[in-house]
Design an enzyme around this catalytic site. Structure first.
Site, PDB file in Angstrom:
ATOM      1  NE  ARG A 171      -2.083  -1.286   3.539  1.00 15.89           N
ATOM      2  CZ  ARG A 171      -2.348  -0.866   4.767  1.00 15.89           C
ATOM      3  NH1 ARG A 171      -3.409  -0.132   5.018  1.00 15.89           N
ATOM      4  NH2 ARG A 171      -1.566  -1.175   5.771  1.00 15.89           N
ATOM      5  CG  ASN A 185      -3.829  -4.417   3.166  1.00 16.24           C
ATOM      6  OD1 ASN A 185      -3.289  -4.337   2.070  1.00 16.24           O
ATOM      7  ND2 ASN A 185      -3.142  -4.411   4.295  1.00 16.24           N
TER       8      ASN A 185
END
Length: 91
Positions: A18, A36
């Site tokens: 990320r 996520n």
């Protein structure tokens, strides 16, 4: 200007994926977000110029480190969001 919904599958959680995506998106002037998902995938929305988005997809395929692995990168075009200012990491 285009916006893509992207789902990355493989070893993409627990490997800084990320933050890797967010840092690069911000460097390239893309807006959107990354998060996520409970199923182990990472979901993104990225908005910017067509060529930059294609470069971003190729970048995501390589992943942040040798310990990561992108097995599948599914993407499709969605509606552009006006007035979005940056790319962020969602919890």
């Amino acid at each position: 200007m285009k916006r893509l919904k992207i789902i990355a599958a493989g070893k993409v959680q627990g490997v800084a994926f990320r933050f890797f995506a967010s840092n690069q998106a911000n460097q390239w002037g893309l807006t959107g977000w990354v998060q996520n998902k409970p199923d182990g995938t990472v979901e993104l929305e990225a908005q910017g110029e067509k060529d930059t988005l294609h470069q971003f997809l190729a970048f995501l395929e390589n992943g942040p480190s040798p310990s990561s692995r992108t097995d599948e990168l599914v993407h499709y075009e969605i509606d552009v969001k006006e007035n979005e200012q940056r790319f962020s990491v969602r919890s």
